[in-house]
Write a protein that holds these residues in place. Sequence first.
Motif, PDB file in Angstrom:
ATOM      1  N   ARG A 131       0.830  -1.209   0.000  1.00 53.63           N
ATOM      2  CA  ARG A 131       0.000   0.000   0.000  1.00 53.63           C
ATOM      3  C   ARG A 131       0.859   1.251   0.000  1.00 53.63           C
ATOM      4  O   ARG A 131       0.522   2.261  -0.596  1.00 53.63           O
TER       5      ARG A 131
ATOM      6  N   ARG B  76      -6.962  -5.214  -1.849  1.00 57.28           N
ATOM      7  CA  ARG B  76      -8.423  -5.270  -1.742  1.00 57.28           C
ATOM      8  C   ARG B  76      -9.101  -4.595  -2.928  1.00 57.28           C
ATOM      9  O   ARG B  76     -10.316  -4.670  -3.068  1.00 57.28           O
TER      10      ARG B  76
ATOM     11  N   GLY C 107      -2.327  -9.369   6.305  1.00 56.28           N
ATOM     12  CA  GLY C 107      -2.433  -8.585   7.532  1.00 56.28           C
ATOM     13  C   GLY C 107      -2.758  -9.528   8.672  1.00 56.28           C
ATOM     14  O   GLY C 107      -3.427 -10.545   8.476  1.00 56.28           O
ATOM     15  N   ASN C 108      -2.276  -9.197   9.854  1.00 57.96           N
ATOM     16  CA  ASN C 108      -2.512 -10.070  11.004  1.00 57.96           C
ATOM     17  C   ASN C 108      -2.432  -9.251  12.279  1.00 57.96           C
ATOM     18  O   ASN C 108      -1.758  -8.234  12.329  1.00 57.96           O
ATOM     19  N   PHE C 109      -3.175  -9.668  13.278  1.00 58.68           N
ATOM     20  CA  PHE C 109      -2.974  -9.196  14.638  1.00 58.68           C
ATOM     21  C   PHE C 109      -3.444 -10.303  15.556  1.00 58.68           C
ATOM     22  O   PHE C 109      -4.244 -11.155  15.137  1.00 58.68           O
TER      23      PHE C 109
ATOM     24  N   GLY D 174     -12.472 -10.056  21.096  1.00 54.87           N
ATOM     25  CA  GLY D 174     -11.829  -8.735  20.959  1.00 54.87           C
ATOM     26  C   GLY D 174     -11.787  -8.251  19.517  1.00 54.87           C
ATOM     27  O   GLY D 174     -11.191  -7.209  19.231  1.00 54.87           O
TER      28      GLY D 174
ATOM     29  N   SER E 205     -13.807  -6.981  16.216  1.00 56.72           N
ATOM     30  CA  SER E 205     -15.089  -6.494  15.670  1.00 56.72           C
ATOM     31  C   SER E 205     -15.330  -7.162  14.311  1.00 56.72           C
ATOM     32  O   SER E 205     -14.412  -7.741  13.714  1.00 56.72           O
TER      33      SER E 205
ATOM     34  N   ASN F 245     -15.659  -5.652  11.636  1.00 51.97           N
ATOM     35  CA  ASN F 245     -14.762  -4.990  10.664  1.00 51.97           C
ATOM     36  C   ASN F 245     -13.320  -5.482  10.800  1.00 51.97           C
ATOM     37  O   ASN F 245     -12.607  -5.595   9.798  1.00 51.97           O
ATOM     38  N   GLY F 246     -12.903  -5.801  12.019  1.00 52.05           N
ATOM     39  CA  GLY F 246     -11.546  -6.344  12.216  1.00 52.05           C
ATOM     40  C   GLY F 246     -11.409  -7.686  11.507  1.00 52.05           C
ATOM     41  O   GLY F 246     -10.408  -7.958  10.829  1.00 52.05           O
TER      42      GLY F 246
ATOM     43  N   THR G 202     -11.456  -7.134   7.761  1.00 54.31           N
ATOM     44  CA  THR G 202     -10.229  -6.500   7.258  1.00 54.31           C
ATOM     45  C   THR G 202      -9.180  -7.547   6.904  1.00 54.31           C
ATOM     46  O   THR G 202      -8.574  -7.520   5.829  1.00 54.31           O
TER      47      THR G 202
ATOM     48  N   GLU H 290       7.849  -9.270  10.579  1.00 54.34           N
ATOM     49  CA  GLU H 290       6.713  -8.652  11.259  1.00 54.34           C
ATOM     50  C   GLU H 290       5.761  -9.732  11.792  1.00 54.34           C
ATOM     51  O   GLU H 290       5.257  -9.640  12.908  1.00 54.34           O
TER      52      GLU H 290
ATOM     53  N   ARG I 192       4.677 -10.281  15.670  1.00 52.09           N
ATOM     54  CA  ARG I 192       3.288 -10.187  16.136  1.00 52.09           C
ATOM     55  C   ARG I 192       2.864 -11.448  16.886  1.00 52.09           C
ATOM     56  O   ARG I 192       2.148 -11.387  17.869  1.00 52.09           O
TER      57      ARG I 192
HETATM   58  N1  COA Z   1      -7.077  -6.341  17.834  1.00 48.34           N
HETATM   59  C1  COA Z   1      -8.384  -6.262  17.490  1.00 48.34           C
HETATM   60  N2  COA Z   1      -8.812  -5.548  16.392  1.00 48.34           N
HETATM   61  C2  COA Z   1      -7.893  -4.915  15.666  1.00 48.34           C
HETATM   62  C3  COA Z   1      -6.518  -4.948  15.963  1.00 48.34           C
HETATM   63  C4  COA Z   1      -6.121  -5.704  17.117  1.00 48.34           C
HETATM   64  N3  COA Z   1      -4.834  -5.793  17.496  1.00 48.34           N
HETATM   65  N4  COA Z   1      -5.860  -4.212  15.037  1.00 48.34           N
HETATM   66  C5  COA Z   1      -6.772  -3.736  14.185  1.00 48.34           C
HETATM   67  N5  COA Z   1      -8.006  -4.159  14.562  1.00 48.34           N
HETATM   68  C6  COA Z   1      -9.294  -3.788  13.956  1.00 48.34           C
HETATM   69  C7  COA Z   1      -9.557  -2.298  14.055  1.00 48.34           C
HETATM   70  O1  COA Z   1     -10.034  -1.965  15.362  1.00 48.34           O
HETATM   71  C8  COA Z   1     -10.579  -2.083  12.955  1.00 48.34           C
HETATM   72  O2  COA Z   1     -11.857  -2.492  13.356  1.00 48.34           O
HETATM   73  P1  COA Z   1     -12.976  -1.385  13.826  1.00 48.34           P
HETATM   74  O3  COA Z   1     -13.177  -0.465  12.672  1.00 48.34           O
HETATM   75  O4  COA Z   1     -14.196  -2.179  14.163  1.00 48.34           O
HETATM   76  O5  COA Z   1     -12.394  -0.673  15.015  1.00 48.34           O
HETATM   77  C9  COA Z   1     -10.128  -3.075  11.894  1.00 48.34           C
HETATM   78  O6  COA Z   1      -9.264  -4.032  12.541  1.00 48.34           O
HETATM   79  C10 COA Z   1      -9.360  -2.408  10.768  1.00 48.34           C
HETATM   80  O7  COA Z   1      -8.273  -1.674  11.333  1.00 48.34           O
HETATM   81  P2  COA Z   1      -7.443  -0.648  10.445  1.00 48.34           P
HETATM   82  O8  COA Z   1      -6.285  -0.191  11.288  1.00 48.34           O
HETATM   83  O9  COA Z   1      -8.355   0.409   9.881  1.00 48.34           O
HETATM   84  O10 COA Z   1      -6.989  -1.588   9.226  1.00 48.34           O
HETATM   85  P3  COA Z   1      -5.893  -1.356   8.114  1.00 48.34           P
HETATM   86  O11 COA Z   1      -6.485  -1.837   6.853  1.00 48.34           O
HETATM   87  O12 COA Z   1      -5.325   0.023   8.178  1.00 48.34           O
HETATM   88  O13 COA Z   1      -4.710  -2.353   8.608  1.00 48.34           O
HETATM   89  C11 COA Z   1      -4.203  -4.445   9.739  1.00 48.34           C
HETATM   90  C12 COA Z   1      -4.831  -3.747   8.533  1.00 48.34           C
HETATM   91  C13 COA Z   1      -5.077  -4.196  10.959  1.00 48.34           C
HETATM   92  C14 COA Z   1      -4.181  -5.939   9.438  1.00 48.34           C
HETATM   93  C15 COA Z   1      -2.776  -3.912  10.056  1.00 48.34           C
HETATM   94  O14 COA Z   1      -2.255  -4.624  11.134  1.00 48.34           O
HETATM   95  C16 COA Z   1      -1.819  -4.006   8.880  1.00 48.34           C
HETATM   96  O15 COA Z   1      -1.762  -3.105   8.060  1.00 48.34           O
HETATM   97  N6  COA Z   1      -1.040  -5.124   8.769  1.00 48.34           N
HETATM   98  C17 COA Z   1      -0.070  -5.347   7.674  1.00 48.34           C
HETATM   99  C18 COA Z   1       1.219  -5.933   8.219  1.00 48.34           C
HETATM  100  C19 COA Z   1       1.014  -7.247   8.925  1.00 48.34           C
HETATM  101  O16 COA Z   1      -0.013  -7.508   9.535  1.00 48.34           O
HETATM  102  N7  COA Z   1       2.050  -8.078   8.842  1.00 48.34           N
HETATM  103  C20 COA Z   1       2.010  -9.403   9.337  1.00 48.34           C
HETATM  104  C21 COA Z   1       1.713 -10.317   8.193  1.00 48.34           C
HETATM  105  S1  COA Z   1       1.516 -11.966   8.781  1.00 48.34           S
END
Ligand code: COA
Length: 260
Positions: free
Chosen positions: A35, A63, A91-93, A99, A101, A103-104, A107, A189, A193
Amino acid sequence: MTGKTVFISGGTSGINLGIAKAFAAQGDKVLVFGRNAEKAEAAALNIREQTGGVALAGSADVRDIEAIRALFDKASKELGKPNVVIAGAAGNFMSPAVGISANGFKTVVDIDLLGTYNVFRAAYDFIITPGASLIAITAPQAVQPLPQQVHVCAAKAGVNMIVKVLAMEWGQAGIRVNAISPGPIRGTEGVERMAPTEEDKIKWSAHTALRRFGNASDIANAAIFLSSEMGGYITGTILDCDGGMKLGDASGDFITLPKR
Ligand code: COA
Ligand code: NAP
């Protein structure tokens, strides 16, 4: 010199950047994209400096299939149409389901699952056939349930099925579709995580039969093999490159050998 052109989503850091460097080092031209355009430019510069190869940077959100199509069109004109396309963006968390949502959850599914489909579907219109190779980067969570990873488990399980169905549909066009499933890879990363503390890292090493983390080069070697003529009869396969991580049960209990 193998003379291939390789497009890599998520090729701007971690495992996928390692894959991009390995292809560039053997004389292939690479497009890396994520991105963040600045991060992609820095990654391409890093590839060019370290390998002396040809690397182009791009930016598109996986996306958004129209953004991917526009980038593939531009890169095809600059580098040539691709022989190999790798869907590595993810993407991952870590979070328990309560915990996360809606949307999470969506995503991560959108980036990992829809994003892989979008990259492959866009690639279909550009990739050189016959002899083309599409590779998804999946994860053990596709087949191994893991608490705090409901979103990733669901998304990566779907990625494995995309690979198998597209292999069936596109094989007749001379397009092979496979996935690599990495284990925990040092310095990424993803590992930071999953295993932020030293204690976590020791625990995760114990989940592998080889009792150690892998390197990005281990995954790059698998990608080069799969995309080469040596892998020419392999399609629809999920290649585990994980130190034997999935051989044990979820607690990672392997025996301790007596001293030799
Ligand atoms: N726990 C719970 N929910 C989480 C979270 C966490 N640790 N991190 C993000 N979210 C939720 C947000 O709260 C949001 O939901 P909401 O609108 O209901 O509040 C939703 O996820 C989207 O978050 P946002 O930050 O807007 O998404 P993004 O598109 O900017 O980023 C992620 C995507 C969240 C996956 C971000 O971690 C990312 O960019 N990751 C790329 C790098 C990566 O993950 N590398 C490892 C690869 S294995
Ligand atoms: P990483 O360094 O975090 O790299 C993620 C890449 O994806 C970056 O280039 C990022 O760039 C890009 N990206 C993220 N969201 C994107 C989006 N919506 N659109 C386009 N690009 C996007 O990742 P990693 O830890 O090396 O993991 C790489 C792959 O290996 C992933 O598929 C992961 O699931 C898999 N894997 C990793 C491990 C591990 O040990 N790390 C283990 C098993 C599987 P931007 O941020 O600029 O978008």
